[in-house]
Design an enzyme around this catalytic site. Sequence first.
Site, PDB file in Angstrom:
ATOM      1  N   GLY A 107      44.004  46.699  38.020  1.00 16.94           N
ATOM      2  CA  GLY A 107      43.935  46.455  36.583  1.00 16.94           C
ATOM      3  C   GLY A 107      44.580  45.163  36.122  1.00 16.94           C
ATOM      4  N   SER A 108      44.711  44.200  37.033  1.00 16.23           N
ATOM      5  CA  SER A 108      45.359  42.947  36.601  1.00 16.23           C
ATOM      6  C   SER A 108      44.496  42.203  35.579  1.00 16.23           C
ATOM      7  CB  SER A 108      45.679  42.047  37.808  1.00 16.23           C
ATOM      8  OG  SER A 108      44.500  41.545  38.378  1.00 16.23           O
ATOM      9  N   ASN A 109      43.179  42.253  35.745  1.00 13.95           N
ATOM     10  CA  ASN A 109      42.308  41.614  34.742  1.00 13.95           C
ATOM     11  C   ASN A 109      42.364  42.384  33.424  1.00 13.95           C
ATOM     12  OD1 ASN A 109      40.541  39.250  35.740  1.00 13.95           O
ATOM     13  ND2 ASN A 109      40.593  40.668  37.478  1.00 13.95           N
ATOM     14  N   LEU A 131      33.271  49.724  40.083  1.00 12.72           N
ATOM     15  CA  LEU A 131      32.285  49.576  41.152  1.00 12.72           C
ATOM     16  C   LEU A 131      31.003  50.381  40.968  1.00 12.72           C
ATOM     17  CD1 LEU A 131      34.662  49.517  44.264  1.00 12.72           C
ATOM     18  CD2 LEU A 131      33.876  47.648  42.811  1.00 12.72           C
ATOM     19  N   ASN A 176      30.503  41.568  33.172  1.00 17.28           N
ATOM     20  CA  ASN A 176      31.195  41.866  34.426  1.00 17.28           C
ATOM     21  C   ASN A 176      31.731  40.567  35.005  1.00 17.28           C
ATOM     22  OD1 ASN A 176      32.034  43.360  36.753  1.00 17.28           O
ATOM     23  ND2 ASN A 176      30.231  42.604  37.861  1.00 17.28           N
ATOM     24  N   HIS A 202      32.628  38.776  38.702  1.00 20.33           N
ATOM     25  CA  HIS A 202      32.400  38.905  40.141  1.00 20.33           C
ATOM     26  C   HIS A 202      33.208  37.825  40.859  1.00 20.33           C
ATOM     27  CE1 HIS A 202      30.274  40.243  43.686  1.00 20.33           C
ATOM     28  NE2 HIS A 202      30.153  38.974  44.030  1.00 20.33           N
TER      29      HIS A 202
HETATM   30  C1  GRF Z   1      38.497  41.393  40.528  1.00 20.20           C
HETATM   31  O1  GRF Z   1      38.642  40.499  41.587  1.00 20.20           O
HETATM   32  C2  GRF Z   1      37.095  41.349  39.992  1.00 20.20           C
HETATM   33  O2  GRF Z   1      36.432  40.152  40.232  1.00 20.20           O
HETATM   34  C3  GRF Z   1      36.396  42.442  40.746  1.00 20.20           C
HETATM   35  O3  GRF Z   1      37.369  43.421  40.956  1.00 20.20           O
HETATM   36  C4  GRF Z   1      38.658  42.831  40.988  1.00 20.20           C
HETATM   37  C5  GRF Z   1      39.560  43.615  40.086  1.00 20.20           C
HETATM   38  O4  GRF Z   1      40.903  43.271  40.225  1.00 20.20           O
HETATM   39  N1  GRF Z   1      35.222  42.861  40.043  1.00 20.20           N
HETATM   40  P1  GRF Z   1      41.978  43.850  39.222  1.00 20.20           P
HETATM   41  O5  GRF Z   1      41.925  45.369  39.306  1.00 20.20           O
HETATM   42  O6  GRF Z   1      41.630  43.364  37.862  1.00 20.20           O
HETATM   43  O7  GRF Z   1      43.291  43.324  39.696  1.00 20.20           O
END
Ligand code: GRF
Length: 197
Positions: free
Chosen positions: A18-20, A91, A108, A110
């Site tokens: 969940g860092s994003n 996913l 999304n 990627h």
């Molecule tokens: C990210 O690298 C994104 O590109 C992919 O999944 C990863 C999620 O990372 N779709 P996080 O959970 O946000 O750290």
Amino acid sequence: MLQYIAMKRIAIFASGAGSNAQKIIQYFTHHSSISVVLIVCNKPGAGVTGIAQQYEIPVLIIEKEKFFSGDHYLKELHHHIIDFLVLAGFLWKIPVPIIEAFPQKILNIHPALLPKYGGKGMYGNNVHEAVIKAGETRTGISIHVVDEIYDNGKTIFSATCDVLPEDTTETLAARIHFLEHKYYPEVIKEYITNYAG
Ligand code: GRF
């Protein structure tokens, strides 16, 4: 004259660390017209659920069978008055009824330069491993609109970085995460702000 600006409400779909999601939540915390109001997750206990708790954002835990039955969770999304879906480490393929209910309103990210290294099974370290194995010297991130096919919708933004000879999947993943955190929130903001429906 006072003008009323309707809040655009985002649901983040995430099932990993969940860092994003965290960067996106932080970015919109005090935004005047865009707000993250729901986290949708298919893995109870995933890191993103702790982040949601920290920011007091409700979490909807979804089940595979119900999700793929088509429109089961649409009611929940409408209940939360969601305008846009943002996938950040989610996913499962989004079922057609949800795509149709949110036309061009699902984004999304990627961790590679699409159309290369996309499609089913191409996620997380699998992507970075394939990029390194192929001897690529550049890779990057792609932010795209979601349609019925994995990693297929129109790319609205990409950014690139080096692949170094000494890179491992971990060092490359870190460089990619840096780009994701830097750009994803802002690209979301631009996309939603300029969305013409
Ligand atoms: C990210 O690298 C994104 O590109 C992919 O999944 C990863 C999620 O990372 N779709 P996080 O959970 O946000 O750290």
